[in-house]
Design a protein around this motif. Structure first.
Motif, short mmCIF file in Angstrom:
data_model
loop_
_atom_site.label_atom_id
_atom_site.label_comp_id
_atom_site.label_asym_id
_atom_site.label_seq_id
_atom_site.Cartn_x
_atom_site.Cartn_y
_atom_site.Cartn_z
N PRO A 12 -51.07 12.84 5.42
CA PRO A 12 -52.56 13.36 4.95
C PRO A 12 -53.17 14.10 6.02
CG PRO A 12 -51.94 11.23 4.10
CD PRO A 12 -51.01 11.67 5.07
N ALA A 13 -53.57 13.43 7.42
CA ALA A 13 -54.25 13.90 8.19
C ALA A 13 -53.72 15.34 8.83
CB ALA A 13 -54.33 13.13 9.51
N GLU A 63 -55.82 18.87 7.95
CA GLU A 63 -56.26 19.71 9.09
C GLU A 63 -54.96 20.35 9.72
OE1 GLU A 63 -58.65 17.90 11.99
OE2 GLU A 63 -58.99 16.20 10.63
N PRO A 64 -54.67 21.69 9.03
CA PRO A 64 -53.33 22.35 9.47
C PRO A 64 -53.59 22.85 10.86
CG PRO A 64 -54.71 23.67 7.86
CD PRO A 64 -55.12 22.36 7.92
N SER A 65 -54.51 23.03 11.58
CA SER A 65 -54.49 23.25 12.95
C SER A 65 -54.25 22.11 13.80
CB SER A 65 -56.00 23.92 13.24
OG SER A 65 -56.96 22.87 13.12
N ARG A 66 -54.37 20.89 13.54
CA ARG A 66 -53.92 19.92 14.32
C ARG A 66 -52.59 19.96 14.68
NH1 ARG A 66 -56.48 13.88 12.79
NH2 ARG A 66 -56.22 13.00 14.96
N SER A 67 -52.01 19.42 15.94
CA SER A 67 -51.01 19.20 16.40
C SER A 67 -50.24 18.21 15.91
CB SER A 67 -50.99 19.35 17.98
OG SER A 67 -49.85 19.10 18.49
N TYR A 121 -50.20 14.40 17.12
CA TYR A 121 -50.52 13.42 16.38
C TYR A 121 -49.45 12.23 16.19
CZ TYR A 121 -52.25 11.25 11.91
OH TYR A 121 -52.45 10.35 10.97
N LEU A 122 -48.58 12.47 15.87
CA LEU A 122 -47.42 11.57 15.62
C LEU A 122 -46.99 10.98 16.75
CD1 LEU A 122 -45.48 13.95 12.81
CD2 LEU A 122 -47.12 11.83 12.60
#
Length: 210
Positions: free
Chosen positions: A6-7, A11-15, A19-20
């Motif tokens: 979901p995150a 927020e499609p600009s998030r790396s 994140y993972l």
């Protein structure tokens, strides 16, 4: 790489890699303790990378032990034994990070010797790319690895559909060389076999001149 988190969807600009990778680090440092395992985060991280390199393959705990080797200072002996790898994988399964794809045995009395080693998958292939820190360029530059991740993606989706029908997803390989990427078997014994391919030849629908 982005998966269905979901995150990352919001927020499609998030790396997705950052994140993972942070999520996997939290798993190694905290989540496994809640699963009843006191684990060395460095060893767990090494095992996660080894699992990512062997996604959708029949890899043994012994091979994973070798690939996740972290020599102790002044020695050449691996710190991660096959028994430790097995315990770590069991814990990673309990916290829903990896899943087993068991081998399928259709005939109890078949004379063909079956390969019973399971395949291993992350619950989402994006976790494998994060463990390897692999970006789009790296995946496109290694189509064999990309193909295994694509197979893992297909198995994930087949597992979702099969569970809704009360079924399970297996793989098949025997001593004669016959191999099936995924076998979906329902509770009443019905089954279907699936071959997963990353690409193929395009078929032209334009009529050829006589």
């Amino acid at each position: 790489m982005r998966g269905g988190w979901p995150a990352l969807v919001i927020e499609p600009s998030r790396s997705p890699t950052e994140y993972l990778a942070g999520y996997l680090d939290d798993v190694a440092r905290a989540d496994l303790r809640f699963a009843g395992l006191s684990a060395d985060p460095i060893r767990v991280g090494a095992l996660l990378r080894a699992l990512a390199r062997n996604t959708a393959t029949e890899v043994s705990a012994t091979k994973l032990s070798v690939e996740a080797e972290i020599p102790a200072p002044g020695t050449a002996n691996p710190e991660v034994s096959a028994q430790t790898v097995r315990r770590y994988i069991d814990a990673l399964t309990r916290v829903f990070v990896v899943e087993e794809q068991p081998a399928w045995a259709p005939h109890l009395r078949s004379k063909v010797r079956l390969r019973v080693q399971p395949k291993w998958h992350f619950v989402d292939p994006s976790l494998a790319t994060a463990a390897l820190r692999a970006g789009p360029g790296a995946l496109l530059g290694d189509l064999e690895a990309f193909g295994l991740l694509f197979e893992s993606l297909a198995v994930r989706d087949l597992r979702i559909y099969a569970q809704m029908l009360g079924g399970a997803v297996y793989h098949y390989r025997d001593s004669s060389g016959l191999e099936v990427d995924a076998v979906v078997e329902l509770g009443d014994g019905r089954w279907s076999a699936f071959e997963v391919k990353l690409g193929g030849q395009a078929v032209s629908t334009t009529p050829r001149p006589a």
